[in-house]
Design a protein around this motif. Structure first.
Motif, PDB file in Angstrom:
ATOM      1  N   UNK A 210       4.316 -12.023  16.985  1.00 19.75           N
ATOM      2  CA  UNK A 210       4.734 -10.845  17.752  1.00 19.75           C
ATOM      3  C   UNK A 210       3.850  -9.622  17.497  1.00 19.75           C
ATOM      4  N   UNK A 211       3.457  -9.409  16.241  1.00 19.18           N
ATOM      5  CA  UNK A 211       2.740  -8.195  15.862  1.00 19.18           C
ATOM      6  C   UNK A 211       1.255  -8.415  15.590  1.00 19.18           C
ATOM      7  N   UNK A 212       0.776  -9.633  15.876  1.00 22.62           N
ATOM      8  CA  UNK A 212      -0.652  -9.944  15.714  1.00 22.62           C
ATOM      9  C   UNK A 212      -1.162  -9.587  14.318  1.00 22.62           C
ATOM     10  N   UNK A 213      -0.438 -10.087  13.327  1.00 28.24           N
ATOM     11  CA  UNK A 213      -0.778  -9.784  11.934  1.00 28.24           C
ATOM     12  C   UNK A 213      -0.249 -10.920  11.074  1.00 28.24           C
ATOM     13  N   UNK A 214      -1.041 -11.380  10.115  1.00 29.69           N
ATOM     14  CA  UNK A 214      -0.632 -12.487   9.245  1.00 29.69           C
ATOM     15  C   UNK A 214       0.136 -11.940   8.053  1.00 29.69           C
TER      16      UNK A 214
ATOM     17  N   UNK B  77       4.845  -0.267  12.388  1.00 32.75           N
ATOM     18  CA  UNK B  77       5.651  -1.399  12.868  1.00 32.75           C
ATOM     19  C   UNK B  77       5.427  -2.625  11.981  1.00 32.75           C
ATOM     20  N   UNK B  78       4.197  -2.858  11.598  1.00 35.79           N
ATOM     21  CA  UNK B  78       3.897  -3.997  10.720  1.00 35.79           C
ATOM     22  C   UNK B  78       4.497  -3.792   9.336  1.00 35.79           C
ATOM     23  N   UNK B  79       4.400  -2.568   8.811  1.00 32.89           N
ATOM     24  CA  UNK B  79       4.987  -2.286   7.498  1.00 32.89           C
ATOM     25  C   UNK B  79       6.505  -2.444   7.543  1.00 32.89           C
TER      26      UNK B  79
ATOM     27  N   UNK C 284       5.338  -1.238  18.421  1.00 35.84           N
ATOM     28  CA  UNK C 284       4.086  -1.979  18.459  1.00 35.84           C
ATOM     29  C   UNK C 284       3.450  -1.827  19.830  1.00 35.84           C
ATOM     30  N   UNK C 285       2.173  -1.482  19.835  1.00 35.45           N
ATOM     31  CA  UNK C 285       1.399  -1.315  21.062  1.00 35.45           C
ATOM     32  C   UNK C 285       0.277  -2.354  21.056  1.00 35.45           C
ATOM     33  N   UNK C 286       0.446  -3.476  21.745  1.00 35.86           N
ATOM     34  CA  UNK C 286      -0.572  -4.535  21.692  1.00 35.86           C
ATOM     35  C   UNK C 286      -1.929  -4.107  22.226  1.00 35.86           C
TER      36      UNK C 286
END
Length: 196
Positions: free
Chosen positions: A47-51, A143-145, A178-180
Motif C-alpha cells: 500500500x505504501x510502497x515501502x519495505x 504515513x510510513x512511520x 500517503x501520496x503515491x
C-alpha cells in the motif's frame, strides 16, 4: 538533533522523539515472528510502497522522521515565539495603558497597528505550518512511520519483545496521508553512518 549530528548515533540507533532519547531499532525478524504483524507489514509494504521488513530502510525512515519532527518544531518555534511575545505585549499595553491614557484616535491607531502586526505574524505562522504539514513528501514519510508504529504495536501485542510506545513517535492523527505521486524523500544523512 540536527541531521549533521546523526553521525553520533550508533549502528541501528535512531532518535525516538525530539528530546534526543536514542532507541535501538527492533530487528525485522522480531516483528515478522508474529504472523499477524508480518501480514500487516506485507500489506502495508504494498500500500505504501515501502519495505517494512527491511531494517536498513526502516532505520533510514525513522531517522528522516526525526529530522522532519525537528524541522517542524524549529519552524513553529521561530515564528510562534515572536507571535506570542507581540500578542502578549500588545494585550498588556492595551490593558495597562492605551485604553485608559490614550485619546480615542490614538487608541484606534494602536489597535490597527497591533492588529496588523499580530495578523501578519499569524499569517506567516499558518503558511509555515501548512508548508510543513502539507508537503506530500513529508506526509508520505509520516504515513510510513505511522504504519510502522501500528505494525510494531501489533507485534508487541502478539508477544514480540518490543518496548512500549516503540518507535516513540505519535499516531499522527493528521498530516500523514500517503501520496503515491509524490517523489521520495531525498537522502539527507551523512555517508559514514555505520550500517551493516
Amino acid at each position: 538533533m540536527p541531521v549533521s549530528d546523526m553521525t553520533e548515533l550508533g549502528e541501528w540507533e535512531f532518535v525516538g522523539r525530539r528530546g534526543g532519547d536514542r532507541v535501538r531499532l527492533v530487528p525485522a525478524e522480531v516483528i515478522a515472528a508474529v504472523p499477524e504483524a508480518r501480514a500487516m507489514a506485507e500489506q502495508a509494504s504494498s500500500d505504501l510502497r515501502f519495505d517494512f521488513l527491511d531494517d536498513s530502510a526502516v532505520l533510514r525512515m525513522l531517522r528522516l522522521r526525526h529530522a522532519d519532527e525537528e524541522a517542524m518544531f524549529g519552524a513553529g518555534f521561530r515564528i510562534g515565539v515572536p507571535l506570542a511575545i507581540v500578542g502578549f505585549g500588545a494585550a498588556v499595553y492595551w490593558g495597562g495603558a492605551a485604553q485608559y491614557w490614550e485619546s480615542g484616535r490614538a487608541q484606534a491607531l494602536y489597535l490597527a497597528a497591533a492588529g496588523a502586526g499580530v495578523l501578519t505574524l499569524l499569517v506567516i505562522y499558518v503558511r509555515a505550518a501548512m508548508a510543513h504539514w502539507g508537503d506530500p513528501v513529508r506526509q508520505n514519510l509520516r504515513a510510513r512511520a505511522r504504519k510502522y508504529r501500528e505494525v510494531a504495536h501489533t507485534a508487541r501485542r502478539g508477544g514480540a519483545e518490543i518496548p512500549a510506545h516503540y518507535p516513540h513517535y505519535g499516531p499522527y492523527p493528521f498530516a500523514a496521508n500517503f501520496h503515491p505521486e509524490a517523489e521520495e524523500e531525498e537522502v539527507h544523512e551523512p555517508e559514514d553512518e555505520g550500517r551493516s
